[in-house]
Scaffold this motif. Structure first.
Motif, short mmCIF file in Angstrom:
data_model
loop_
_atom_site.label_atom_id
_atom_site.label_comp_id
_atom_site.label_asym_id
_atom_site.label_seq_id
_atom_site.Cartn_x
_atom_site.Cartn_y
_atom_site.Cartn_z
N ASP A 61 0.81 -1.22 0.00
CA ASP A 61 0.00 0.00 0.00
C ASP A 61 0.84 1.27 0.00
O ASP A 61 0.30 2.38 -0.12
N ARG A 62 2.17 1.12 0.10
CA ARG A 62 3.06 2.27 -0.05
C ARG A 62 3.56 2.41 -1.50
O ARG A 62 4.39 3.26 -1.79
N ASP A 63 3.07 1.56 -2.39
CA ASP A 63 3.36 1.63 -3.82
C ASP A 63 4.86 1.50 -4.12
O ASP A 63 5.49 2.44 -4.60
N PRO A 64 5.44 0.33 -3.84
CA PRO A 64 6.88 0.16 -4.09
C PRO A 64 7.27 0.38 -5.55
O PRO A 64 8.34 0.92 -5.82
N ILE A 65 6.43 -0.03 -6.48
CA ILE A 65 6.75 0.18 -7.90
C ILE A 65 6.77 1.67 -8.22
O ILE A 65 7.66 2.16 -8.93
N ARG B 145 8.69 -13.63 -7.96
CA ARG B 145 9.68 -13.17 -8.93
C ARG B 145 9.14 -12.01 -9.77
O ARG B 145 9.83 -11.00 -9.95
N HIS B 146 7.94 -12.14 -10.29
CA HIS B 146 7.42 -11.08 -11.17
C HIS B 146 7.22 -9.77 -10.40
O HIS B 146 7.33 -8.68 -10.98
N GLU B 147 6.94 -9.87 -9.10
CA GLU B 147 6.78 -8.65 -8.31
C GLU B 147 8.12 -7.96 -8.09
O GLU B 147 8.20 -6.72 -8.09
N ILE B 148 9.16 -8.74 -7.90
CA ILE B 148 10.50 -8.15 -7.74
C ILE B 148 10.98 -7.58 -9.07
O ILE B 148 11.51 -6.46 -9.13
N GLN B 149 10.76 -8.31 -10.14
CA GLN B 149 11.18 -7.84 -11.45
C GLN B 149 10.50 -6.51 -11.80
O GLN B 149 11.11 -5.62 -12.42
N ALA B 150 9.25 -6.35 -11.38
CA ALA B 150 8.50 -5.13 -11.68
C ALA B 150 9.15 -3.88 -11.07
O ALA B 150 8.95 -2.77 -11.57
N LEU B 151 9.93 -4.06 -10.01
CA LEU B 151 10.59 -2.91 -9.38
C LEU B 151 11.62 -2.27 -10.30
O LEU B 151 11.98 -1.10 -10.14
N PHE B 152 12.11 -3.04 -11.28
CA PHE B 152 13.10 -2.52 -12.23
C PHE B 152 12.43 -1.77 -13.40
O PHE B 152 13.14 -1.17 -14.22
N GLY B 153 11.11 -1.82 -13.48
CA GLY B 153 10.42 -1.15 -14.58
C GLY B 153 10.88 -1.69 -15.92
O GLY B 153 11.06 -2.88 -16.10
N GLY B 154 11.13 -0.80 -16.84
CA GLY B 154 11.55 -1.21 -18.18
C GLY B 154 13.04 -1.08 -18.41
O GLY B 154 13.48 -1.00 -19.56
N LEU B 155 13.83 -1.07 -17.35
CA LEU B 155 15.28 -0.92 -17.50
C LEU B 155 15.89 -2.16 -18.14
O LEU B 155 15.32 -3.25 -18.11
N GLU B 156 17.08 -2.00 -18.69
CA GLU B 156 17.80 -3.10 -19.35
C GLU B 156 18.55 -3.90 -18.29
O GLU B 156 19.50 -3.41 -17.68
N MET B 157 18.15 -5.14 -18.09
CA MET B 157 18.80 -5.99 -17.10
C MET B 157 20.20 -6.38 -17.58
O MET B 157 20.40 -6.74 -18.74
N ILE B 158 21.14 -6.32 -16.65
CA ILE B 158 22.51 -6.78 -16.92
C ILE B 158 22.56 -8.28 -16.67
O ILE B 158 21.98 -8.78 -15.71
N GLU B 159 23.22 -9.01 -17.56
CA GLU B 159 23.35 -10.45 -17.36
C GLU B 159 23.98 -10.76 -16.00
O GLU B 159 24.86 -10.05 -15.56
#
Length: 271
Positions: free
Chosen positions: A166-170, A223-237
């Motif tokens: 409810d604090r809107d982490p994304i 996993r998908h909730e954690i991934q969402a914190l990165f938004g649309g950034l380019e993930m580094i391998e």
């Protein structure tokens, strides 16, 4: 620097930063913090090793950012108590003039940090709540020492799992990323619930309940909730992965425990 009123250090309640310090074998904690550790150890006997995994991941990330990525500005939020190896030490070992600004909401963290860094002109410790991006980004120390027209590395190490839905982490992360220059990086580590019926999922459920009972906060996310914190950034391998799999220093000699598999971490770049 102008004096700012800050809350007093409360030794009657556990502190996130001091509990983590206890997890990694530090000395800056109190009995109330060690009691949390003891309760978690009953559920996950290798919790101390997990704390070391978190610190090892952070240092490898900072070495990559200061080295290969060429980043010379770091904003470390919810940094925790100073321990054996910190962001500024890892970065300044590669670039002695790398600038690091730490923030934490725990006054004991700020007091210890400032005492240790009094002679380090490139590193600063500030008091602030990382859940309020505007407060952090507009802090005079940030505007003075970090040039946001150039790339900055933003580090959220084991912080966002203390931010309730409810604090809107994304939304919080989006506000930070929007304020960063192209070429900036975001590093996040986060408690993970595989939600697959395995022993690891059961451990995540039990540990989350224990943390909430003792500290009132802690959210193991999927996993998908954690991934969402990165938004649309380019993930580094190699992308969002177990901490021990993020560019380890060498081969593992032991099989990772369930608790070690209950953490994911990743680094991403803003195009």
């Amino acid at each position: 620097m102008a004096a700012v009123d800050r809350p007093q250090i409360d030794t009657s309640k556990p502190s996130i930063a001091r509990v983590y310090d206890a997890f990694i074998g530090g000395k800056d904690n109190f009995e109330v913090d060690r009691e949390v550790l003891r309760q978690i150890l009953q559920i996950a006997p290798d919790a101390v090793q997990v704390g070391k995994q978190c610190r090892g991941w952070l240092i490898r990330v900072v070495r990559y950012l200061a080295g290969q990525a060429g980043i010379d500005q770091f904003l470390d939020l919810g940094s925790g108590l100073p321990s054996a190896e910190n962001t500024h030490q890892a970065a300044q070992r590669i670039n002695p003039e790398a600038r690091v600004v730490y923030f934490d909401i725990d006054p004991s963290v700020v007091a210890h940090g400032r005492a240790l860094l009094v002679d380090n002109e490139y590193t600063h410790f500030e008091f602030g709540d990382m859940r309020n991006p505007a407060e952090i980004l507009e802090n005079p120390v940030v505007t003075k020492y970090l040039d946001r027209s150039r790339p900055v590395a933003l580090i959220q190490g084991n912080t966002m799992h203390h931010v309730a839905a409810d604090r809107d982490p994304i939304g919080i992360m989006s506000t930070y990323v929007d304020a960063l220059a192209p070429g900036s990086f975001l590093a996040i580590s986060h408690l993970y619930d595989p939600d697959d019926g395995t022993s690891r999922a059961k451990l995540a459920e039990e540990a989350q309940a224990a943390f909430k009972e003792t500290m009132g906060t802690c959210y193991y996310r999927k996993r998908h909730e954690i991934q969402a914190l990165f938004g649309g950034l380019e993930m580094i391998e190699p992308g969002l992965t177990y901490l021990f799999d993020w560019w380890p220093d060498g081969p593992r000699l032991t099989e990772p425990s369930d608790a070690e598999r209950n953490l994911l971490g990743g680094v991403a770049r803003k195009p």
